[in-house]
Enzyme design. Structure first.
Site, mmCIF file in Angstrom:
data_model
loop_
_atom_site.group_PDB
_atom_site.id
_atom_site.type_symbol
_atom_site.label_atom_id
_atom_site.label_comp_id
_atom_site.label_asym_id
_atom_site.label_seq_id
_atom_site.Cartn_x
_atom_site.Cartn_y
_atom_site.Cartn_z
ATOM 1 N N TYR A 1 23.666 67.086 19.782
ATOM 2 C CA TYR A 1 24.622 67.515 18.764
ATOM 3 C C TYR A 1 24.787 66.297 17.871
ATOM 4 O O TYR A 1 25.440 65.327 18.253
ATOM 5 C CB TYR A 1 25.957 67.920 19.392
ATOM 6 C CG TYR A 1 25.967 69.334 19.938
ATOM 7 C CD1 TYR A 1 25.478 70.392 19.186
ATOM 8 C CD2 TYR A 1 26.499 69.616 21.193
ATOM 9 C CE1 TYR A 1 25.492 71.692 19.675
ATOM 10 C CE2 TYR A 1 26.525 70.913 21.682
ATOM 11 C CZ TYR A 1 26.018 71.942 20.918
ATOM 12 O OH TYR A 1 26.043 73.227 21.400
ATOM 13 N N THR B 1 20.228 70.615 17.890
ATOM 14 C CA THR B 1 20.848 71.930 17.686
ATOM 15 C C THR B 1 21.515 71.973 16.316
ATOM 16 O O THR B 1 22.350 71.128 15.984
ATOM 17 C CB THR B 1 21.871 72.217 18.799
ATOM 18 O OG1 THR B 1 21.170 72.225 20.040
ATOM 19 C CG2 THR B 1 22.561 73.549 18.594
ATOM 20 N N HIS C 1 21.905 80.973 19.924
ATOM 21 C CA HIS C 1 22.925 80.338 20.771
ATOM 22 C C HIS C 1 23.532 81.363 21.736
ATOM 23 O O HIS C 1 24.702 81.298 22.081
ATOM 24 C CB HIS C 1 24.020 79.706 19.899
ATOM 25 C CG HIS C 1 24.590 78.433 20.449
ATOM 26 N ND1 HIS C 1 24.265 77.192 19.962
ATOM 27 C CD2 HIS C 1 25.478 78.198 21.445
ATOM 28 C CE1 HIS C 1 24.943 76.258 20.610
ATOM 29 N NE2 HIS C 1 25.692 76.844 21.531
ATOM 30 N N LYS D 1 16.669 73.460 17.052
ATOM 31 C CA LYS D 1 17.170 74.647 17.771
ATOM 32 C C LYS D 1 18.102 75.452 16.869
ATOM 33 O O LYS D 1 18.986 74.877 16.215
ATOM 34 C CB LYS D 1 17.925 74.200 19.035
ATOM 35 C CG LYS D 1 18.508 75.345 19.859
ATOM 36 C CD LYS D 1 19.036 74.840 21.203
ATOM 37 C CE LYS D 1 19.471 75.964 22.120
ATOM 38 N NZ LYS D 1 20.861 76.330 21.990
ATOM 39 N N SER E 1 22.386 68.884 27.763
ATOM 40 C CA SER E 1 23.238 68.932 26.568
ATOM 41 C C SER E 1 23.819 67.554 26.255
ATOM 42 O O SER E 1 23.896 66.677 27.111
ATOM 43 C CB SER E 1 24.381 69.920 26.818
ATOM 44 O OG SER E 1 25.358 69.831 25.802
HETATM 45 C C1 LIG Z 1 28.607 78.011 28.152
HETATM 46 C C2 LIG Z 1 27.486 77.695 27.203
HETATM 47 C C3 LIG Z 1 27.406 76.411 26.645
HETATM 48 C C4 LIG Z 1 26.374 76.100 25.785
HETATM 49 N N1 LIG Z 1 26.262 74.829 25.304
HETATM 50 C C5 LIG Z 1 25.224 74.506 24.518
HETATM 51 C C6 LIG Z 1 25.019 73.163 24.118
HETATM 52 O O1 LIG Z 1 25.740 72.263 24.514
HETATM 53 N N2 LIG Z 1 23.990 72.911 23.279
HETATM 54 C C7 LIG Z 1 23.152 73.889 22.819
HETATM 55 O O2 LIG Z 1 22.236 73.615 22.045
HETATM 56 N N3 LIG Z 1 23.297 75.156 23.227
HETATM 57 C C8 LIG Z 1 24.304 75.482 24.070
HETATM 58 N N4 LIG Z 1 24.423 76.766 24.516
HETATM 59 C C9 LIG Z 1 23.443 77.782 24.106
HETATM 60 C C10 LIG Z 1 22.253 77.825 25.076
HETATM 61 O O3 LIG Z 1 21.460 76.693 24.937
HETATM 62 C C11 LIG Z 1 21.374 79.051 24.830
HETATM 63 O O4 LIG Z 1 21.014 79.071 23.469
HETATM 64 C C12 LIG Z 1 22.045 80.363 25.212
HETATM 65 O O5 LIG Z 1 22.827 80.226 26.369
HETATM 66 C C13 LIG Z 1 20.967 81.407 25.443
HETATM 67 O O6 LIG Z 1 21.523 82.633 25.649
HETATM 68 P P1 LIG Z 1 21.759 83.294 27.102
HETATM 69 O O7 LIG Z 1 22.937 82.587 27.685
HETATM 70 O O8 LIG Z 1 22.029 84.679 26.725
HETATM 71 O O9 LIG Z 1 20.532 83.095 27.931
HETATM 72 C C14 LIG Z 1 25.428 77.089 25.430
HETATM 73 C C15 LIG Z 1 25.508 78.367 26.018
HETATM 74 C C16 LIG Z 1 26.500 78.653 26.911
HETATM 75 C C17 LIG Z 1 26.513 80.005 27.563
#
Ligand SMILES: Cc1cc2nc3c(=O)[nH]c(=O)nc-3n(C[C@H](O)[C@H](O)[C@H](O)COP(=O)(O)O)c2cc1C
Length: 390
Positions: free
Chosen positions: A154, A180, A285, A261, A130
């Site tokens: 981002y 993203t 997400h 994304k 990230s």
């Molecule tokens: C705590 C947390 C932080 C996240 N931070 C980011 C991020 O910094 N950038 C991003 O593109 N997606 C982020 N996501 C989304 C994840 O990349 C992903 O799309 C998502 O966790 C998938 O769903 P799942 O947790 O049900 O497997 C984050 C998800 C979580 C749970």
């Protein structure tokens, strides 16, 4: 005979014969319960929570139950080939770790990005790092070993900073840029709002900013001397509400493959293709941004159809190896997990993440063995809608 992912179960059973029990849970619920006990409450609720009443988050998981796989017998699938090609990279499996911004905080030593990168190195499962990390991207990349890593951007509204981040990612050895699109502002998250907690606003996970020459030049003082100034500057630059017109600029920044994304609509896929994007990443997400009800998995078939051969990455709601297989059967090129590996990290650092990844891969591999699917190409024909909605 070379190792197969399913061999992990033999290791576990063999351990049992020596009185050694598996150190980490084997189910998602077990991992979640362990992580809840291990993490500070504010980090737990940030990771586990989602947008609104979290309907979409639950729908993401339930959507997998509406699909079933028909087994084929007497195939003799004694060896399974899970390898995939992605942007010229040969990957041992289609599994990858989705970008998780606070993964740094999920490790007991507070360096979860490094621990996750080490898990990628040990398993061959790529990590998407990230923008929001505790350690700078160069340090994360240095832990990846021979496993490819991707950098998730981002996009800041300061173009010079965006360019700097992309160029640093390229120089650090990341193999693709994942932009993203669904988080230029934060969705309504009652769990975090209830505790008035948003980690980045407390100065966490901003290392890629504080280590960046362009970001530093915008500050009045060195970041170490002015943590509040850092947060204010972060709030000023975070969140570029990108438009399609911005894509040529993004494209011009790097020769690395670029993925978008957050794509769930076929028309958006077509626009991305027209703009020369290298892949789309179907995701909502994990239900953290918009609470609209449609599961990401339900959007996947139309996205795959519109992609028409362009790689499609997928995440949101993947909890088991069986889920990975179903997403592949629906046409995903590669499948990501988010929360499951974050929970493994909370429980056991690098070892915990390795356990989660190996468990997912073992389940997927053994499902393919039992059901008679020697290759990923066998999966689409095996998939059926469950009668009566599952
Ligand atoms: C705590 C947390 C932080 C996240 N931070 C980011 C991020 O910094 N950038 C991003 O593109 N997606 C982020 N996501 C989304 C994840 O990349 C992903 O799309 C998502 O966790 C998938 O769903 P799942 O947790 O049900 O497997 C984050 C998800 C979580 C749970």
């Amino acid at each position: 005979m070379t190792a197969q992912f399913g061999d992990y179960q033999n290791e576990i059973y063999a351990g049992g014969l020596q009185g050694v029990m598996p150190p980490y849970p084997l189910t998602f619920d077990g991992l979640a319960a362990g992580a809840e006990a291990a993490l500070p409450p504010s980090v737990w609720s940030y990771v586990a929570g989602g947008a609104g009443d979290e309907h979409t988050q639950r729908a993401n998981v339930r959507a997998f139950e509406r699909w079933g796989l028909v087994p084929r017998m007497m195939v003799g699938a004694t060896r399974r080939d899970l390898t995939v090609d992605l942007f010229g990279l040969r990957l041992p499996s289609p599994l990858f770790m989705a970008p998780v911004g606070v993964i740094g905080l999920c490790a007991q030593d507070g360096h979860g990005d490094l621990a996750t990168a080490r898990a990628a190195a040990r398993t061959g499962v790529p990590m998407i790092a990230s923008t929001l990390t505790v350690d700078p991207m160069e340090d994360v990349a240095a832990q990846l070993g021979d496993t490819p890593g991707f950098f998730q951007l981002y996009t800041p509204n300061d173009r010079a900073l965006a360019e700097s981040l992309v160029h640093r990612a390229e120089a650090a050895g990341f193999k693709a840029i994942v932009v993203t699109l669904d988080t230029w502002t934060t969705g309504w998250r009652p769990r975090d709002l209830s505790s008035a907690n948003f980690p980045q606003l407390r100065g966490n996970c901003l290392a890629n900013y504080t280590s960046d020459p362009v970001f530093r030049a915008r500050l009045g003082k060195p970041p170490e001397e002015d943590p509040q100034g850092v947060v204010l500057q972060f709030m000023t630059v975070f969140g570029n509400p990108l438009r399609w017109e911005d894509l040529p600029w993004l494209r011009s920044l790097t020769r690395l493959p670029i993925l978008l994304k957050g794509i769930c609509h076929p028309e958006d896929v077509r626009r991305a293709k027209d703009a020369g994007i290298d892949g789309v990443y179907c995701s909502n997400h994990g239900g953290r941004q918009a609470n609209g009800g449609l599961a990401a998995l339900d959007a996947l078939p139309e996205v795959v159809e519109a992609a028409n051969g362009l790689p499609v990455l997928f995440d949101s709601g993947v909890r088991t190896g069986t889920d990975v297989v179903k997403a592949l059967a629906l046409g995903a090129t590669a499948v990501g997990v988010g929360r499951p590996y974050a929970y493994g990290l909370a429980l056991g650092g690098t070892d915990g993440v390795v356990h989660v990844l190996r468990s997912l891969l073992a389940e997927a591999d053994l499902l393919m063995a039992v059901n008679g699917y020697p290759t990923l190409a066998d999966l689409p024909a095996a998939l059926r809608r469950v009668p009566n909605g599952g």
